[in-house]
Design an enzyme around this catalytic site. Structure first.
Site, mmCIF file in Angstrom:
data_model
loop_
_atom_site.group_PDB
_atom_site.id
_atom_site.type_symbol
_atom_site.label_atom_id
_atom_site.label_comp_id
_atom_site.label_asym_id
_atom_site.label_seq_id
_atom_site.Cartn_x
_atom_site.Cartn_y
_atom_site.Cartn_z
ATOM 1 N N GLU A 472 0.833 -1.194 0.000
ATOM 2 C CA GLU A 472 0.000 0.000 0.000
ATOM 3 C C GLU A 472 0.877 1.256 0.000
ATOM 4 O O GLU A 472 1.579 1.527 0.974
ATOM 5 C CB GLU A 472 -0.900 -0.018 1.240
ATOM 6 C CG GLU A 472 -1.733 1.235 1.452
ATOM 7 C CD GLU A 472 -2.422 1.235 2.801
ATOM 8 O OE1 GLU A 472 -2.479 0.155 3.431
ATOM 9 O OE2 GLU A 472 -2.877 2.306 3.233
ATOM 10 N N ASP A 545 -1.413 -1.595 5.675
ATOM 11 C CA ASP A 545 -1.250 -1.072 7.031
ATOM 12 C C ASP A 545 -2.186 -1.780 7.999
ATOM 13 O O ASP A 545 -3.263 -2.258 7.617
ATOM 14 C CB ASP A 545 -1.526 0.419 7.062
ATOM 15 C CG ASP A 545 -0.485 1.211 6.294
ATOM 16 O OD1 ASP A 545 -0.757 2.371 5.943
ATOM 17 O OD2 ASP A 545 0.617 0.650 6.041
ATOM 18 N N ASP A 547 -4.426 -0.907 10.039
ATOM 19 C CA ASP A 547 -5.465 -0.006 10.514
ATOM 20 C C ASP A 547 -6.726 -0.243 9.705
ATOM 21 O O ASP A 547 -6.792 -1.145 8.868
ATOM 22 C CB ASP A 547 -5.004 1.460 10.424
ATOM 23 C CG ASP A 547 -4.581 1.848 9.007
ATOM 24 O OD1 ASP A 547 -4.867 1.070 8.067
ATOM 25 O OD2 ASP A 547 -3.968 2.915 8.837
ATOM 26 N N ASP A 549 -8.132 1.560 7.348
ATOM 27 C CA ASP A 549 -7.934 1.763 5.913
ATOM 28 C C ASP A 549 -7.201 0.580 5.287
ATOM 29 O O ASP A 549 -7.506 0.162 4.166
ATOM 30 C CB ASP A 549 -7.145 3.051 5.674
ATOM 31 C CG ASP A 549 -8.014 4.288 5.850
ATOM 32 O OD1 ASP A 549 -7.458 5.361 6.124
ATOM 33 O OD2 ASP A 549 -9.243 4.169 5.709
#
Length: 696
Positions: A472, A545, A547, A549
């Site tokens: 990403e 990541d 998280d 997102d």
């Protein structure tokens, strides 16, 4: 058809009716292969007599009227009365299924006939069958019409299947039709296949018959088989007789120049099995018996590449192999692998390993095993199923090959060396060919598909080892570029969240730059045209990541794979990387270096801190919380997420069709066009979500 179904709708097929109703169950088909199988049954019975030491010649005659005759010089079918049925032995053999002398009664040590259905099946499927037996100075005769005993009225002495037939009404009669020469014994069987059963184009195949006769002559040294064909108006007669056994068979089969002489491997082993044994009172009692399995193997390697292997059980060919062939091939590969490893420096093999195809290239082998009452898979006896034979064959091959390779004789050492050179050359050629194929595949993909410029490819062309990390963002790419192993790890960065393909059309998906880049990089196509064998990487790893997102991006990527590259998911080749959430530095007293511990969830972090606190250890504050992959340096990313020794991967799988359908419905609910069900799901499920688990 009727809705009523009761016991009076059931049929019980008596005697040979079942054979005529379902011939394929017994002979495989009602075409030429089935017709030939009937002939094999009669020939195999004659061969069993020869193997038992009774008779050294078998005549097989294809008559011009479509009948076939088999004449052996064995002991002859018993002509006395079998006490339980009250029938003569001849009638029992030809009219009763599962009746014969090969069920462990001591008449045969090892035989191809096992089920007691061979002769009776041939009789049931014959319009006419005549049998003559020479025993005790007399010639006995009996005739059958579609399995029923009786007498044909052969006007003029010429035997015809359509001659008037009179079945026996009260008691069958085994007629005495002449005198046999002193000491002469044997059986003559002539039959006409029933055209009500077999197809019009079914015919005896002379080529197959000659091949089988030649093969049997090799397997039974000293036995002569004479094949005569009268169908062309003139008798065409060929005799097969060999004294060299399977060694001579291997020389006949091999067509290339030799690398080794023909090696003969012989041995035996014992095993125990529990089988029903007939007791004097007529009852069957399960009894543990010890079996002896003898192994006879002849093999040689030549300069060619083709493999010719023939396997037999009690002279019966097993074209589809079985446990004996499995044991032979497994031990052959294992033994040669061991020899190559011992001579690795001289042979310069590196880390590559032999495969079965390397060992079998140029091999010609004939394997025979003999054992009482082998277990075949079906009446056609194409596959041996006795489990214990595998280990016995393996032990014999292991012992004899070890002796061959450790021999100090000059010829043995020379041939062993040449053999190892050959199999290693085959291995290197295979590895080189695969490397060339992979290089060509990558080259073609590069030239025709224009791989994305942002792809950071790996050097290895080995699909089984290579890995594609979909990362990403460019910041994560920069770190991953330094953390990766460039030999087998490739990187493809994507910008943010890709298109939600669950709601988009195929044209929109293909028009999306990120989706197109992923499909082009993997190189196996998409949708119905997806070809798993063309995938350029063994693993596809989604590295986003840790998280919300990142989870959303991972879900979008999985939606793309699930909808357009599902075979990749079903093959277990799609993974999700698991980067750590926290880095805890535990401070050690004195000069002892501090310890770094990574945790992957809030719960794991709290458990670790509690454990450290109880142990009286301190840690550096603040504890580092990774918001994204870009915050990690190359060493940290390599140690925790990319190196095989320290990383944790989650394999994305589709367990079965039901779970796949459930996954489709879930993706449709969460990612599809219909907003109302998604809103309802969020509203109804919100109370089940812990606010603390949401990364803010």
């Amino acid at each position: 058809m009727t809705a009523e179904y009761s016991a009076h709708h059931l049929q019980v097929l008596e005697g040979l009716e079942a054979v005529r109703k379902r011939p394929g169950m017994y002979i495989g088909s009602n075409g030429s292969p089935g017709l030939m199988h009937c002939l094999w049954e009669i020939i195999d019975n004659a061969v069993d007599e020869a193997v038992a030491g009774n008779g050294a010649k078998i005549d097989i005659i294809l008559h011009s009227d479509g009948s076939v005759e088999v004449h052996d010089r064995g002991r002859g079918i018993p002509v006395d009365v079998e006490p339980r049925t009250g029938l003569t032995g001849v009638e029992v053999v030809f009219t009763k299924l599962h009746a014969g002398g090969k069920f462990g009664g001591g008449s045969y040590a090892a035989s191809g006939g096992l089920h007691g259905v061979g002769a009776s099946v041939v009789n049931a499927l014959s319009e006419r069958l005549d049998v003559e037996v020479d025993r005790g100075g007399k010639t006995y005769a009996m005739s059958f019409h579609r399995g029923e005993p009786g007498i044909f009225d052969d006007d003029g002495g010429e035997k015809r299947p359509d001659a008037p037939f009179t079945p026996f009404s009260e008691k069958s009669e085994l007629r005495v039709v002449g005198k046999a020469a002193k000491g002469a014994t044997g059986t003559r069987i002539r039959y006409w296949a029933d055209r009500q059963i077999f197809t019009k184009d079914a015919a005896f195949q002379l080529g197959e018959l000659e091949t089988r006769a030649r093969q049997t002559a090799f397997l039974v040294p000293g036995l002569e088989l004479v094949v005569s064909d009268d169908r062309g108006g003139e008798r065409n007669e060929t005799s097969y007789h060999y004294e060299g056994g399977i060694s001579e068979f291997v020389e006949y089969l091999a067509t290339d120049a030799p690398v080794t002489d023909t090696w003969r491997i012989q041995g035996e082993g014992t095993f125990k099995e529990t089988v029903p044994v007939l007791q004097p009172d007529g009852h069957m009692v399960a009894t543990e018996v010890e079996r002896t399995c003898s192994v006879d193997l002849a093999l040689r390697w030549g300069t060619g590449y083709d493999t010719t292997t023939r396997s037999f059980v009690n002279i019966i060919a097993t074209p589809k192999g079985g446990t004996h062939q499995q044991g032979f091939e497994q031990e052959l590969l294992k033994s040669l692998r061991g020899q190559v490893e011992q001579n690795a420096r001289r042979l310069k093999v590196g880390s590559d390993k032999l495969e079965k195809d390397d060992v079998l290239a140029g091999l010609t082998a004939v394997l025979t095993v003999n054992l009482p009452e082998p277990q075949f898979e079906g009446q056609t006896k194409e596959v041996l199923g006795t489990p214990a034979v595998r280990s016995i064959v393996s032990q014999v091959v292991r012992k004899e090959l070890a002796a061959r390779f450790s021999s100090t004789k000059r010829d043995d050492k020379s041939q062993a060396s040449q053999l190892l050179d050959k199999v290693v050359a085959e291995m290197k050629a295979r590895v080189s060919a695969r490397a060339h194929k992979e290089t060509q595949r990558r080259k073609n993909a590069l030239e025709s598909s224009s791989l994305p410029a942002k792809l950071v490819d790996c050097r290895s062309s080995d699909v089984t080892q290579s890995e594609l990390f979909i990362v990403e963002g460019d910041s994560a790419l920069g770190t991953a570029r330094h953390a990766r192993n460039s030999e087998f790890q490739a990187l493809l960065p994507i910008r943010g969240k890709i298109l939600n393909v669950q709601k988009a059309s195929v044209s929109d998906m293909l028009g999306n730059a990120e989706c197109a880049a992923i499909i082009t990089t993997i190189g196996a196509g998409s949708g119905r045209s997806f070809d798993l064998s063309q995938a350029r990487y063994g693993k596809v790893i989604l590295m986003s990541d840790a998280d919300v997102d990142g989870a959303h991006i991972r879900t979008l990527l999985l939606t793309l794979f699930f909808r357009y590259m599902r075979p990749l998911v079903e093959a277990g080749r799609v993974f999700s990387a698991v980067p750590p959430l926290h880095r805890v530095i535990v401070m050690n007293p004195g000069s002892k270096p501090n310890e770094t511990i990574y945790t992957y969830s809030e719960g794991e972090l709290h458990a670790l801190l509690t454990k450290l606190q109880r142990a009286g250890k301190r840690w550096q504050d603040p504890i580092q919380r990774y918001k994204g992959l870009g915050e990690m340096d190359a060493d940290q990313l390599a140690n925790t997420t990319m190196e095989k020794s320290g990383r944790l991967l989650r394999r994305v799988t589709v367990e079965d069709a039901e779970s796949a359908d459930a996954a489709v419905r879930t993706f449709e609910l969460l990612m599809g066009n219909d907003v109302a069900p998604r809103r309802e799901f969020i509203m109804s499920s919100s109370d089940k979500l812990s606010r603390e688990s949401i990364d803010a």
